[in-house]
Write a protein that holds these residues in place. Structure first.
Motif, PDB file in Angstrom:
ATOM      1  N   PRO A 155      55.584  35.671  40.673  1.00 27.25           N
ATOM      2  CA  PRO A 155      55.406  36.102  42.065  1.00 27.25           C
ATOM      3  C   PRO A 155      54.132  35.531  42.694  1.00 27.25           C
ATOM      4  O   PRO A 155      53.202  35.147  42.000  1.00 27.25           O
ATOM      5  CB  PRO A 155      55.309  37.629  41.951  1.00 27.25           C
ATOM      6  CG  PRO A 155      54.813  37.875  40.572  1.00 27.25           C
ATOM      7  CD  PRO A 155      55.325  36.746  39.719  1.00 27.25           C
ATOM      8  N   ILE A 156      54.154  35.481  43.997  1.00 26.47           N
ATOM      9  CA  ILE A 156      52.967  35.163  44.789  1.00 26.47           C
ATOM     10  C   ILE A 156      52.491  36.494  45.336  1.00 26.47           C
ATOM     11  O   ILE A 156      53.234  37.187  46.033  1.00 26.47           O
ATOM     12  CB  ILE A 156      53.315  34.207  45.947  1.00 26.47           C
ATOM     13  CG1 ILE A 156      53.890  32.902  45.410  1.00 26.47           C
ATOM     14  CG2 ILE A 156      52.091  33.958  46.823  1.00 26.47           C
ATOM     15  CD1 ILE A 156      54.569  32.047  46.465  1.00 26.47           C
ATOM     16  N   PHE A 157      51.271  36.892  44.996  1.00 24.31           N
ATOM     17  CA  PHE A 157      50.740  38.171  45.455  1.00 24.31           C
ATOM     18  C   PHE A 157      49.893  37.963  46.702  1.00 24.31           C
ATOM     19  O   PHE A 157      49.130  37.003  46.796  1.00 24.31           O
ATOM     20  CB  PHE A 157      49.900  38.836  44.364  1.00 24.31           C
ATOM     21  CG  PHE A 157      50.698  39.256  43.170  1.00 24.31           C
ATOM     22  CD1 PHE A 157      51.523  40.370  43.227  1.00 24.31           C
ATOM     23  CD2 PHE A 157      50.655  38.529  41.994  1.00 24.31           C
ATOM     24  CE1 PHE A 157      52.282  40.756  42.132  1.00 24.31           C
ATOM     25  CE2 PHE A 157      51.398  38.903  40.890  1.00 24.31           C
ATOM     26  CZ  PHE A 157      52.209  40.017  40.956  1.00 24.31           C
ATOM     27  N   MET A 158      50.041  38.887  47.642  1.00 23.90           N
ATOM     28  CA  MET A 158      49.281  38.839  48.884  1.00 23.90           C
ATOM     29  C   MET A 158      48.918  40.276  49.260  1.00 23.90           C
ATOM     30  O   MET A 158      49.707  41.196  49.035  1.00 23.90           O
ATOM     31  CB  MET A 158      50.135  38.203  49.983  1.00 23.90           C
ATOM     32  CG  MET A 158      49.476  38.157  51.346  1.00 23.90           C
ATOM     33  SD  MET A 158      50.509  37.303  52.583  1.00 23.90           S
ATOM     34  CE  MET A 158      51.605  38.615  53.095  1.00 23.90           C
ATOM     35  N   THR A 159      47.754  40.462  49.825  1.00 20.30           N
ATOM     36  CA  THR A 159      47.338  41.764  50.332  1.00 20.30           C
ATOM     37  C   THR A 159      47.136  41.645  51.825  1.00 20.30           C
ATOM     38  O   THR A 159      46.408  40.770  52.294  1.00 20.30           O
ATOM     39  CB  THR A 159      46.030  42.231  49.657  1.00 20.30           C
ATOM     40  OG1 THR A 159      46.232  42.292  48.251  1.00 20.30           O
ATOM     41  CG2 THR A 159      45.621  43.602  50.180  1.00 20.30           C
ATOM     42  N   THR A 160      47.796  42.525  52.578  1.00 19.82           N
ATOM     43  CA  THR A 160      47.650  42.539  54.029  1.00 19.82           C
ATOM     44  C   THR A 160      46.739  43.704  54.407  1.00 19.82           C
ATOM     45  O   THR A 160      47.000  44.847  54.016  1.00 19.82           O
ATOM     46  CB  THR A 160      49.013  42.705  54.721  1.00 19.82           C
ATOM     47  OG1 THR A 160      49.820  41.569  54.394  1.00 19.82           O
ATOM     48  CG2 THR A 160      48.867  42.821  56.225  1.00 19.82           C
ATOM     49  N   ALA A 161      45.688  43.400  55.155  1.00 13.97           N
ATOM     50  CA  ALA A 161      44.770  44.437  55.624  1.00 13.97           C
ATOM     51  C   ALA A 161      45.177  44.845  57.032  1.00 13.97           C
ATOM     52  O   ALA A 161      45.194  44.018  57.951  1.00 13.97           O
ATOM     53  CB  ALA A 161      43.334  43.916  55.614  1.00 13.97           C
TER      54      ALA A 161
END
Length: 187
Positions: free
Chosen positions: A118-124
């Motif tokens: 997976p490609i992990f991303m965090t959205t603020a």
């Protein structure tokens, strides 16, 4: 003298084997019937109807064209649209949301095999909330990146975004980021 009737041991084995075969046939037929019955029932809808019937609040996509709203299987909100991305090309997006984790929100069909990494991303979000996103890419039969999906949870709802005409991963993830921020409801 009385003749005793002796049951042959093979009679018991035959009955047991026949019973097992009958159970296997019934289980197989049931599985086939249930798998064929699992199809997507989709109907045209509106933002208002989705909010009323599914308790899912969806904001209209920004700078999008050909927007359509649907309700799938009476439990999934679906928004489909096209958008011109950074290089001037058009990419098609489908966002789905449901209150149930059991729903297949990233439905692109059985022939699409996503990579395991997976490609992990965090959205603020504006209120300081951080939403964790898992994204996956799949290749077409020529080995080119063509499909992408992203999955996340927010506001006690499950979301997915998919495309079947991927231009770049970055443009897809930017749209996912924008959709999350737009649809996040501060607690």
């Amino acid at each position: 003298m009385e003749a005793k009737q002796v049951k042959k041991p093979t009679d018991k084995k035959f009955v047991m084997i026949a019973g097992i075969i009958i159970l296997i046939v019934i289980a197989t037929v049931t599985a086939i019937v249930l798998s064929r019955g699992k199809h997507t029932n989709s109907r045209s809808s509106s933002v208002q109807e989705i909010e009323e019937k599914l308790n899912i609040n969806i904001k209209e996509p920004e700078e999008a064209e050909s927007i359509s709203y649907d309700i799938e299987n009476n439990t999934i909100a679906k928004v489909s649209y096209t958008k011109t991305i950074s290089n001037g090309e058009t990419m098609h997006f489908v966002m789905r949301s449901s209150s149930s984790v059991e729903e297949d929100l990233a439905n692109l069909g059985p022939s699409v095999d996503f990579v395991d990494q997976p490609i992990f991303m965090t959205t603020a979000c504006d209120d300081g909330s951080e939403i964790e996103v898992e994204a996956y890419v799949a290749l077409d039969d020529k080995g080119d990146m063509k499909y992408m999906k992203a999955l996340w949870m927010d506001n006690d709802k499950y979301y997915s975004m998919v495309t079947d005409d991927l231009i770049t991963r970055e443009d897809f993830l930017q749209e996912v980021n924008r959709v999350i921020i737009s649809n996040h409801i501060p607690f």
